[in-house]
Structures are given as structure tokens and as C-alpha cells.
Design a protein around this motif. Structure first.
Motif, short mmCIF file in Angstrom:
data_model
loop_
_atom_site.label_atom_id
_atom_site.label_comp_id
_atom_site.label_asym_id
_atom_site.label_seq_id
_atom_site.Cartn_x
_atom_site.Cartn_y
_atom_site.Cartn_z
N THR A 1 36.85 12.40 -25.77
CA THR A 1 37.75 12.21 -24.63
C THR A 1 37.12 11.23 -23.65
O THR A 1 35.91 11.23 -23.45
CB THR A 1 38.04 13.53 -23.91
N VAL A 2 37.96 10.38 -23.07
CA VAL A 2 37.52 9.42 -22.06
C VAL A 2 38.16 9.84 -20.76
O VAL A 2 39.38 9.90 -20.64
CB VAL A 2 37.95 7.99 -22.41
N LEU A 3 37.32 10.18 -19.77
CA LEU A 3 37.84 10.61 -18.48
C LEU A 3 38.19 9.37 -17.65
O LEU A 3 37.35 8.53 -17.40
CB LEU A 3 36.77 11.44 -17.77
N VAL A 4 39.45 9.27 -17.25
CA VAL A 4 39.89 8.15 -16.42
C VAL A 4 40.02 8.68 -14.99
O VAL A 4 40.90 9.47 -14.71
CB VAL A 4 41.24 7.60 -16.92
N PRO A 5 39.12 8.25 -14.07
CA PRO A 5 39.17 8.80 -12.72
C PRO A 5 40.36 8.26 -11.91
O PRO A 5 40.98 7.27 -12.30
CB PRO A 5 37.84 8.36 -12.11
N ALA A 6 40.64 8.92 -10.79
CA ALA A 6 41.79 8.53 -9.96
C ALA A 6 41.64 7.12 -9.41
O ALA A 6 42.62 6.41 -9.20
CB ALA A 6 41.95 9.52 -8.81
#
Lengths: 270, 307
Positions: free
Chosen positions: A194-199
């Protein structure tokens, strides 16, 4: 490569009334192309296949970050490395110095093509990959190997300190991650991460490089694009502000004046 | 509930912004000040880039001054002729200020200049207000002491050319005076994202010698047009006005101001001023502390040509 899922539905329908449609030659051509593409993919028999669950991250007014799933499979043995590169940007790094008691920006250095975002995930510890330094640099594995080019005509004596500052600052706002993420195996051949895409993710075109590492070398690689765009209401505001700045400014002033006027009127009636 | 601010390029809690607008609206209702000097630093504290905070702060003040001007206009407390002179200077000052802002941005010094201006002006004004209110409180305890000074003091300022008669203010002074005051306040408005009332009101009373009843209404008229001009130019030149952020602050602000006015009516004048002075000095102290304290990271990133 991801085939648009909508293609099969209309294609079947078109084939049914193929004789009557005036677009028959076009449909036939498209069908032929699609088949040829499928055939080519099958014949190539890639040792590494990877894809994203979604190629588009839409930043709308309610966007608070998201998580992307990257999955795929390998043929044979090896470890998987996933590197996410954000769009390239020019960055000025400034260093503060104490002047008369207060901290003031003094020296600066400009870097070209700095990735606005960087993330990496591996299925095994980086050391265990036994990749030579050249390969690590070529594929930019790990934040210390990100290619940071200094703009011409600059004093290079302190290049390292300024380059480290980029990584440190970007890590602090969550755009870079120094700790590699994990690529998990599912039943031997399948992998996922999973790749966390920040706000606060920077907008632009990203490239996700998936590498297959075997016996200390990269034996196969695949690049997948990812688009991060502002959409909906917030995108319209952003575009308006940049395309018609004076209209936007006048609107902002009039809107504020109107709200003040309305508030005054409402509270006088209450 | 979060909302993505399109120009500030960050996601914020909608209730935090509404609450901030409300709190500052309330303070401005209590103390009769615009609150820009608190709003802009607060926006910077929560992580809004300072150019966006300054431009959006100016936009927000447009709204709060509209309702103020209307209230004072009805009571006949606006000296339009004086306001026009202040405004003439104000337009020059705020236009120049926006260009200076852009220039400082390319040099990478805008953050420093914004913070230093705040420390300087909040420090001076806060200290003066504190002194004044302490003296007033002491005087009210000893009713025999003290007395009223002369209404007008004549000095070299009254020898300047281009004299003009301002009927409402009962003044006959050089037009250059309000123009220079207006220009200076306009410059502050563009660089600091404030209305500048906290500089202009003392200047109008002590420097121009205007009667206090027309000071607030007239200064609000100048603030309205100057912040309007600053907002327009910031949006045109720097694209830093976040209309969504401004709107959220406004909604909180107008509601807070109504409650603030009611609270303010119950407090004593000199206590009010003392409290306001404390608040101003607190903001000033915090900003100064940040400038002197060794930062966590000596290095910072920026985009070429500003940002």
C-alpha cells in the motif's frame, strides 16, 4: 498494462449489430487493435506484472489523503522493490544564520528536478537485496540515492548539507519516507503493497517503478503512471485564481463586502 | 470534518477555522478592533503559508469593515473628505506594499519581514496601550489628580503646505498629513495582512488631532478600501488569496463579532484596553521568541521566485 474495463461491453454490443452500424469499419479496426494488444501481452510473458487499483487520485474539497494498493505477480524467484516518484520540481534550499540575535535566511542553493514525492517499499530488507551501489543509484532506491541535480553556476562546496536538508524537510511534511514500506507476499507469486497518499500530496504525474531483483541485480522492471489532480470545486477555484487573477481578486473583494453587508442587515433585523 | 483549501493547498478542520474566525470576531467585537493583527499570525501558526495568510487576512478584513462602516455611517461618524485623503495615500501605500511583498518573496525574506513587522508594531502599540490603561486605572482611583490637556497642540506639522479644511473633524491642516498616514497604513496592510486600525487610530488622534467620535468610522472607511485594494492586487500578482479560507473565517467572524459587542458593552473602558494590550504583547512575545529561538531545522525549502 491496464485495459479499460468499459471496452468489452460496448464491443460485444457493437459486434451484435455489426452489419447495420455505419461505424462498422471503425469498430472492426478497434476490435482488431484490442486483440493484437492482448496477443502481444500474452506472448511477451513478462516475468513481472504489476498494477495499481486506481491510477487517478482526485483531490476534491473533502480530500484527507488516501491509500493506494499496488499489486502484481512474478514468475520465478526474486524480491520486489517498488519506488514511487512524484513530479519533478525546482527547489530553493535556504539556510538560516544568526544575525543580531535573530535567525535570517542567508545562503541558498537551487536544485533542479527534485521529486516532489518519494516512497519506497521492498519485500526484503534493502541490505539483503545485495544490489551494487550503481544499481541503487540508477533506480534511486532509498532516499539517499534520490538524484538531486544542482542548478548550474552554484558553489558546490556544501552541496551535501543542502541536499540532506531537502530529504529532511520533505520527510517532515510526509512527502518523503526514509523507512521503506513493506511489500507482502500472497501465496508465493503474488505481491501487494500500500502507498499512503497524504492530504498535502503534491499534484502532478507520478511514476511508480516496480523492480524484480534476483541474485544482486535488477532482472525486470515495470513503470506504472499515477495521476494526482485537483478536481471539483477546489480545482475550479485554483484554476480561476491562476487563469483569471484579476477577476478572481475582484470576486474575492466583492464576496467579502457582500458577506459583511448581509451580516450587518441580518443582525439589525434580529 | 475536513476541507481542502485550494490556494493554501492544505486540508484543515472546518470547525477549527470557523472557531478561529468566531474567536477573533468576538475579540474584535469586544475591543472594537479589526483583529487582523491576531488573525494573520494565527493562520501562520496553524500552518497556512505566510503569503496566503497575509492576503487572505486582508480579504477577511474587507467584510468586517463593511459592517463597521455602515454602522458608523448611519450615526454620521465618517469624515468623508478626510477619508478620501487617507485613501489617496492608502492606495499608493498598499499598491507599493504588494510589489515590495513580491520582491521580498523572490529574495526568500518575506517570512522574516512579516514577523519582524509584527514584533515591531505589536510591541510598540501594546506597550503604549498598556502604559495608557495603567495610568487611566490609577487616575480613576485618585479622582483629584490629572486634567484635560489642550484640544489642539500647534507644532511644526501645522506649518506644512496644501492646507485643507475638514469640517466634520473641525480641522484646518495640510492634506499631506492624512496622505502620508494613509500611505504608511496601506503599506502595513499589504505586508502584514492587517487593516492597520491599531496604527491609524492613534495617528489620527495624536498626530492629526481628530475628535475621537469620527476617528473609528473614518479609519474603517480607509481600511475597507485599502484592504480591498490589497486583496485585489495580492490575487492578481501573487495568486495568494484563498477565497474558501476567507469565507470560512468570515462566517465565524460575523457571528463572533455580534456576541463580542454585547460582552464589550459590559466591560469598563480602561480594563478593556489593558486586556487588549496584554493580548497584543502576548502575540508579539510569541513571534519574537520564534525568531530568537534556534529553529529545529536551519534549512528551509522554497520554490524559485517565491513561495
Amino acid at each position: 498494462m491496464r485495459r479499460p474495463p468499459s471496452l468489452t461491453g460496448p464491443l460485444k454490443g457493437s459486434l451484435a449489430n455489426i452489419a447495420t452500424s455505419p461505424l462498422t469499419p471503425l469498430v472492426l479496426l478497434l476490435a482488431g487493435l484490442a486483440m493484437a494488444m492482448g496477443l502481444r501481452l500474452a506472448m511477451a510473458a513478462e516475468r513481472l506484472v504489476a498494477d495499481l487499483d486506481n491510477h487517478l487520485v482526485a483531490i476534491t474539497a473533502g480530500f484527507t489523503g488516501t491509500e493506494l494498493l499496488l499489486f502484481g505477480s512474478i514468475d520465478g524467484d526474486g524480491e520486489v522493490v517498488v519506488v514511487v516518484h512524484g513530479p519533478k520540481e525546482e527547489v530553493v534550499v535556504r539556510r538560516k544564520d544568526r544575525v543580531a540575535g535573530i535567525w535570517v535566511n542567508q545562503d541558498e542553493m537551487t536544485f533542479r528536478s527534485v521529486p516532489a514525492f518519494y516512497h519506497m517499499a521492498t519485500s526484503a530488507p534493502v541490505a539483503a537485496l545485495e544490489l551494487p551501489e550503481t544499481a541503487m543509484k540508477r533506480h534511486q532506491i532509498g532516499v539517499q540515492h534520490i538524484r538531486l541535480r544542482v542548478a548550474p553556476d552554484q558553489d558546490l562546496t556544501e552541496r551535501e548539507a543542502f541536499a540532506e536538508a531537502i530529504v529532511r524537510n520533505k520527510t517532515r511534511v510526509g512527502h518523503y519516507s526514509e523507512q521503506p514500506g513493506r511489500v507482502e507476499w500472497r501465496g508465493g507469486r503474488l505481491f501487494r503493497t500500500t502507498v499512503l497518499v497524504p492530504a498535502n500530496v503534491p499534484v502532478g504525474t507520478y511514476t511508480i517503478e516496480t523492480l524484480l531483483v534476483e541474485n544482486g541485480e535488477v532482472s525486470s522492471a515495470q513503470t506504472t503512471p499515477l495521476f494526482v489532480n485537483k478536481e471539483g470545486f477546489s480545482a475550479q477555484i485554483f484554476r480561476a485564481a491562476h487563469q483569471f487573477p484579476s477577476v478572481f481578486g475582484a470576486t474575492a473583494v466583492l464576496l467579502a463586502a457582500f458577506v459583511g453587508f448581509a451580516a450587518n442587515w441580518v443582525f439589525r433585523k434580529l | 470534518m475536513h476541507i481542502y483549501l485550494p490556494i493554501a493547498e492544505m486540508s484543515v478542520n472546518i470547525f477549527l477555522i470557523l472557531g478561529m474566525g468566531g474567536a477573533i470576531g468576538m475579540l474584535s467585537g469586544i475591543f472594537g478592533v479589526g483583529g487582523g493583527f491576531l488573525m494573520t499570525p494565527l493562520l501562520i501558526f496553524i500552518g497556512v503559508p505566510s503569503p496566503v495568510a497575509v492576503a487572505t487576512g486582508a480579504n477577511q478584513i474587507v467584510a468586517s469593515s463593511v459592517s463597521g462602516v455602515m454602522a458608523h455611517w448611519r450615526r454620521g461618524n465618517v469624515d468623508v473628505k478626510m477619508g478620501m485623503m487617507l485613501l489617496a495615500g492608502g492606495f499608493v501605500g498598499s499598491t507599493g506594499g504588494v510589489f515590495v511583498f513580491k520582491w521580498l518573496q523572490t529574495l526568500g525574506q518575506i517570512d522574516l519581514v512579516i514577523k519582524l513587522s509584527y514584533v515591531l508594531f505589536l510591541g510598540i502599540i501594546g506597550a503604549l496601550m498598556m502604559l495608557e490603561s495603567v495610568r487611566a486605572v490609577l487616575r480613576s482611583r485618585r479622582p483629584s489628580a490629572g486634567g484635560r490637556g489642550k484640544l489642539h497642540e500647534h507644532n511644526w506639522l501645522h506649518g506644512l503646505p496644501f492646507k485643507m479644511r475638514f469640517r466634520k473633524s473641525k480641522l484646518y491642516i495640510s492634506a499631506l498629513l492624512p496622505i502620508v498616514v494613509g500611505a504608511f497604513v496601506g503599506l502595513l496592510s499589504a505586508i502584514m495582512g492587517v487593516g492597520g486600525g491599531f496604527v491609524m487610530v492613534p495617528a489620527m488622534i495624536y498626530l492629526l488631532g481628530m475628535p475621537t467620535n469620527v476617528v473609528i468610522g473614518t479609519s474603517l472607511m480607509q481600511i475597507l478600501f485599502v484592504t480591498g485594494n490589497a486583496t485585489f492586487l495580492q490575487a492578481t500578482l501573487n495568486q495568494t488569496v484563498d477565497i474558501l479560507l476567507a469565507l470560512l473565517l468570515l462566517i465565524g467572524g460575523v457571528i463572533g463579532a455580534q456576541f463580542g459587542t454585547k460582552v464589550g458593552a459590559k466591560l469598563k473602558g480602561e480594563h478593556l484596553r489593558g486586556l487588549l494590550a496584554l493580548m497584543v504583547l502576548a502575540v508579539c512575545g510569541k513571534l519574537l521568541f520564534d525568531l530568537v529561538l534556534t529553529p529545529d531545522d536551519l534549512y528551509s525549502l522554497g520554490a524559485p521566485g517565491g513561495g
